[in-house]
Write a protein that holds these residues in place. Structure first.
Motif, short mmCIF file in Angstrom:
data_model
loop_
_atom_site.label_atom_id
_atom_site.label_comp_id
_atom_site.label_asym_id
_atom_site.label_seq_id
_atom_site.Cartn_x
_atom_site.Cartn_y
_atom_site.Cartn_z
N ILE A 231 0.89 -1.17 0.00
CA ILE A 231 0.00 0.00 0.00
C ILE A 231 0.92 1.22 0.00
CG2 ILE A 231 -1.76 1.29 1.26
CD1 ILE A 231 -2.57 -1.35 2.60
N TYR A 232 0.78 2.07 -1.01
CA TYR A 232 1.65 3.24 -1.13
C TYR A 232 0.94 4.50 -0.65
CZ TYR A 232 4.78 0.31 -3.82
OH TYR A 232 5.63 -0.69 -4.21
N CYS A 233 1.73 5.40 -0.10
CA CYS A 233 1.18 6.66 0.39
C CYS A 233 0.51 7.46 -0.72
CB CYS A 233 2.28 7.49 1.04
SG CYS A 233 2.74 6.89 2.69
N SER A 234 0.92 7.25 -1.96
CA SER A 234 0.32 7.98 -3.07
C SER A 234 -1.16 7.62 -3.23
CB SER A 234 1.06 7.70 -4.38
OG SER A 234 1.04 6.32 -4.66
N GLN A 235 -1.58 6.49 -2.63
CA GLN A 235 -2.97 6.05 -2.70
C GLN A 235 -3.80 6.58 -1.52
OE1 GLN A 235 -1.33 1.92 -2.83
NE2 GLN A 235 -3.01 1.57 -4.24
N TYR A 236 -3.14 7.24 -0.58
CA TYR A 236 -3.80 7.68 0.65
C TYR A 236 -3.89 9.20 0.71
CZ TYR A 236 -4.55 8.69 5.58
OH TYR A 236 -5.05 9.18 6.77
N THR A 237 -5.02 9.71 1.16
CA THR A 237 -5.20 11.15 1.36
C THR A 237 -5.74 11.41 2.76
OG1 THR A 237 -5.67 11.44 -0.99
CG2 THR A 237 -6.33 13.23 0.48
N ARG B 182 1.89 16.44 2.83
CA ARG B 182 2.34 15.18 2.25
C ARG B 182 3.86 15.12 2.19
NH1 ARG B 182 -0.06 11.14 -0.40
NH2 ARG B 182 -2.02 12.19 -0.81
N LYS B 183 4.41 13.96 2.55
CA LYS B 183 5.85 13.75 2.43
C LYS B 183 6.23 13.77 0.96
CE LYS B 183 6.44 11.34 6.77
NZ LYS B 183 6.85 10.14 7.49
N ALA B 184 7.43 14.21 0.66
CA ALA B 184 7.87 14.37 -0.73
C ALA B 184 7.98 13.03 -1.46
CB ALA B 184 9.21 15.10 -0.76
N ASP B 185 8.37 11.98 -0.75
CA ASP B 185 8.57 10.67 -1.38
C ASP B 185 7.25 9.91 -1.47
OD1 ASP B 185 9.37 8.20 -2.28
OD2 ASP B 185 10.72 7.78 -0.60
N LEU B 186 6.66 9.84 -2.66
CA LEU B 186 5.38 9.15 -2.84
C LEU B 186 5.55 7.64 -2.95
CD1 LEU B 186 3.51 11.53 -5.29
CD2 LEU B 186 3.31 11.37 -2.82
N ASN B 187 6.78 7.15 -2.99
CA ASN B 187 7.02 5.71 -3.09
C ASN B 187 7.07 5.03 -1.73
OD1 ASN B 187 7.16 5.57 -5.92
ND2 ASN B 187 9.22 6.43 -5.85
#
Length: 99
Positions: free
Chosen positions: A32-38, A47-52
């Protein structure tokens, strides 16, 4: 013990009787990646800079916005005491009336 449920991994579901083999999160789960979470608290988190990076919580995917980094927009207000201990980026969260 480990139940395959977490904030950084989603357990693979055996939908066609394929037996997933393994005992690690990498073998048995999907990331589960942070890019999928809001976040639902955008004024309190950035948001942290690293979306990976993996995760699905505010603390994993965001950095706190602190009132110490905020300036009150309304000039009739003052910053709250101990602003470095409070999260926020709005007058309502970080400011108080002058008395």
């Amino acid at each position: 013990g480990w139940d395959g449920m977490g904030t950084a991994w989603y357990k693979k579901v055996d939908t066609n009787h394929y037996k997933f083999q393994g005992s690690s999160e990498e073998e048995c789960c999907y990331p589960i990646y942070c890019s999928q979470y809001t976040t639902t608290h955008e004024t309190r988190w950035k948001r942290k800079a690293d979306l990976n990076i993996q995760g699905s919580t505010d603390k994993e995917c965001y950095d706190p916005r602190l009132c110490s980094d905020y300036c009150c927009a309304d000039e009739t207000l003052l910053k709250i005491p101990n602003d470095h201990l409070h999260q926020g980026s709005t007058d309502a969260e970080c400011c108080m009336p002058r008395y």
